[in-house]
Structures are given as structure tokens and as C-alpha cells.
Enzyme design. Structure first.
Site, PDB file in Angstrom:
ATOM      1  N   CYS A  90      -6.135  13.202  -6.984  1.00  0.00           N
ATOM      2  CA  CYS A  90      -5.422  14.312  -6.337  1.00  0.00           C
ATOM      3  C   CYS A  90      -3.903  14.194  -6.492  1.00  0.00           C
ATOM      4  O   CYS A  90      -3.174  15.144  -6.218  1.00  0.00           O
ATOM      5  CB  CYS A  90      -5.795  14.380  -4.861  1.00  0.00           C
TER       6      CYS A  90
ATOM      7  N   CYS B 248      -8.856  15.047  -0.387  1.00  0.00           N
ATOM      8  CA  CYS B 248     -10.302  14.913  -0.620  1.00  0.00           C
ATOM      9  C   CYS B 248     -10.993  13.882   0.266  1.00  0.00           C
ATOM     10  O   CYS B 248     -12.216  13.784   0.239  1.00  0.00           O
ATOM     11  CB  CYS B 248     -10.560  14.594  -2.091  1.00  0.00           C
TER      12      CYS B 248
ATOM     13  N   GLY C 115       0.843  -1.191   0.000  1.00  0.00           N
ATOM     14  CA  GLY C 115       0.000   0.000   0.000  1.00  0.00           C
ATOM     15  C   GLY C 115       0.879   1.242   0.000  1.00  0.00           C
ATOM     16  O   GLY C 115       2.112   1.138  -0.034  1.00  0.00           O
TER      17      GLY C 115
ATOM     18  N   GLU D  19       9.183  -2.782   5.459  1.00  0.00           N
ATOM     19  CA  GLU D  19       9.804  -1.778   4.585  1.00  0.00           C
ATOM     20  C   GLU D  19      10.648  -2.439   3.495  1.00  0.00           C
ATOM     21  O   GLU D  19      11.798  -2.041   3.239  1.00  0.00           O
ATOM     22  CB  GLU D  19      10.681  -0.808   5.418  1.00  0.00           C
ATOM     23  N   LEU D  20      10.061  -3.428   2.847  1.00  0.00           N
ATOM     24  CA  LEU D  20      10.758  -4.214   1.821  1.00  0.00           C
ATOM     25  C   LEU D  20      11.423  -3.328   0.753  1.00  0.00           C
ATOM     26  O   LEU D  20      12.487  -3.651   0.237  1.00  0.00           O
ATOM     27  CB  LEU D  20       9.755  -5.163   1.154  1.00  0.00           C
TER      28      LEU D  20
ATOM     29  N   CYS E  56      -6.858   9.981   1.482  1.00  0.00           N
ATOM     30  CA  CYS E  56      -6.296  11.093   0.717  1.00  0.00           C
ATOM     31  C   CYS E  56      -6.420  12.372   1.543  1.00  0.00           C
ATOM     32  O   CYS E  56      -7.525  12.736   1.960  1.00  0.00           O
ATOM     33  CB  CYS E  56      -7.023  11.243  -0.614  1.00  0.00           C
TER      34      CYS E  56
ATOM     35  N   SER F   9      -0.821   3.683   5.008  1.00  0.00           N
ATOM     36  CA  SER F   9      -1.950   2.784   4.752  1.00  0.00           C
ATOM     37  C   SER F   9      -2.094   1.722   5.841  1.00  0.00           C
ATOM     38  O   SER F   9      -3.044   0.932   5.811  1.00  0.00           O
ATOM     39  CB  SER F   9      -1.803   2.124   3.377  1.00  0.00           C
TER      40      SER F   9
END
Ligand code: ADP
Ligand code: ZN
Length: 194
Positions: free
Chosen positions: A189, A151, A15, A89-90, A148, A19
């Protein structure tokens, strides 16, 4: 025909920034400890966002992890009885994608449950090759979403900003930072770097 060790599998959690990838990884690892299974968690040395050696989600939950310089350093740290191997954190790994994939595949073939978490796209919205490869071969793939900041829709992209403007496409792929550097944004966005 060779039968591979039972129980081995790959789970990929991906993600954009914020996320909840690390939260989800920590949630799964917490369940592993409740099941009294032994785990080994790793994080690439690059991530200097928080104290090295610890997986920390944005909401502050922690799990001990070993920092590694390469995916090839994982084996030497798998003590007897370890069943679950986690890499957070690949995208920070320097190794070529095919080597990351090969090491994870071999671990899963040997019976380890391998759980990887990381960004699926860079700040240009280009796929990170190692995560893209693991998503393809994983038994379980989960894509998480942030919100986001422009928005309120579900965000899938990480906007890198320099003084409020999108970072240029020629900027380095990796730049470690948090809210001061990255915003979660939806497709509409997101401003494509030039
Ligand atoms: P990741 O590992 O994917 O970067 P973390 O698991 O470290 O994410 O953090 C997720 C947390 O980030 C959320 O639970 C939330 O508290 C926080 N957060 C900050 N900004 C946002 C955003 N724009 N959308 C969703 N969550 C956000
Ligand atoms: Zn939006």
C-alpha cells in the site's frame, strides 16, 4: 587484550511510525526502575510532538527525559550510579551516523546498557543511517510493526502525506508530525514518493 566493563550492551528498537517503539522503550525503562537501577533518558530537541523533556507514547504513558542537541551531550548528564542510557527518536539527531554509533559503542564498552529507539526508514523508505548502523552492531535488535491503515496488514513504512498525496521525494527528510502527516502502511500500500 583489554577486557571491557561487564554489563554493557546495545539494544536497538526500530520500526515505522506508530509501531510502538516508544511504548516498548518505556516498558523496558519501567522494568529498569522496578529493578532499582538508575537510568538516564534522552530525546533530541527536534521532537516537538509533545512536551519537551518527556518520553510519551501515543497511548499517553510518560517517562522523564532530557532533551539534547547532540549525542556528544550525553556523557555530561550521566550522574553517578547510572547503569542504563536510553535515547528515543534516534532519527532526530543531527550528528553523523558514525558519531552516533561511536558514542553508543563507547558507552556500551564502558558498561552502560544503551537502549535506542527510532525509525528505521524515512518517508521515502530509505534507511536512517544512524539506526542502520546501530542495528548492525547491537547485541539485541527488535523491529516492531504497526497496522497498515489501508489494508490491515502489518505495516513497515511511514507514508508522509500532503493533502492526501505522497510528499515528493525532494521534501525534507525530517518533518515532525503525527496522524495528520504520517500513515503506517505495508509494502503493497506504500506509494513511493516521486
Ligand atoms: P512509535 O514510537 O513507534 O511511533 P508509540 O509507542 O508512540 O509508537 O505508539 C504506539 C501506539 O500507536 C499503539 O499502541 C496504538 O495505540 C497507536 N496507533 C495509532 N495508529 C496505529 C497504527 N496504524 N498501527 C498500530 N498502532 C497505532
Ligand atoms: Zn496495506
Amino acid at each position: 587484550m583489554t577486557r571491557l566493563a561487564a554489563g554493557g550492551r546495545i539494544e536497538a528498537i526500530c520500526g515505522c511510525m506508530y509501531s510502538g517503539k516508544t511504548e516498548e522503550l518505556i516498558r523496558r525503562l519501567h522494568h529498569v526502575t522496578i529493578a532499582r537501577q538508575k537510568l538516564a533518558a534522552f530525546t533530541p530537541r527536534r521532537d516537538t510532538r509533545y512536551a519537551s523533556g518527556t518520553l510519551v507514547s501515543h497511548n499517553g504513558v510518560k517517562i522523564e527525559a532530557r532533551t539534547i542537541d547532540s549525542v556528544h551531550n550525553i556523557r555530561q548528564h550521566l550522574d553517578h550510579g547510572v547503569q542504563v542510557v536510553a535515547i528515543d527518536e534516534l532519527h532526530f539527531l543531527d550528528d553523523p551516523a558514525e558519531e552516533v554509533r561511536a558514542v553508543c559503542q563507547q558507552l556500551a564498552d564502558d558498561g552502560y546498557r544503551v537502549i535506542v529507539a527510532g525509525l528505521d526508514q524515512d518517508f521515502r523508505a530509505e534507511p536512517f543511517p544512524a539506526m542502520a548502523a546501530l542495528l548492525a552492531v547491537a547485541e539485541q535488535a527488535d523491529k516492531l510493526y504497526a497496522i497498515c491503515v489501508c489494508c490491515g496488514a502489518y505495516a513497515t513504512r511511514s507514508q508522509r502525506l500532503i493533502d492526501g498525496a505522497p510528499a515528493p521525494t525532494a521534501a525534507p527528510t525530517i518533518a515532525v508530525g503525527g496522524l495528520e502527516l504520517y500513515e503506517a502502511r505495508c509494502r503493497a500500500c506504500f506509494l513511493q514518493p516521486m
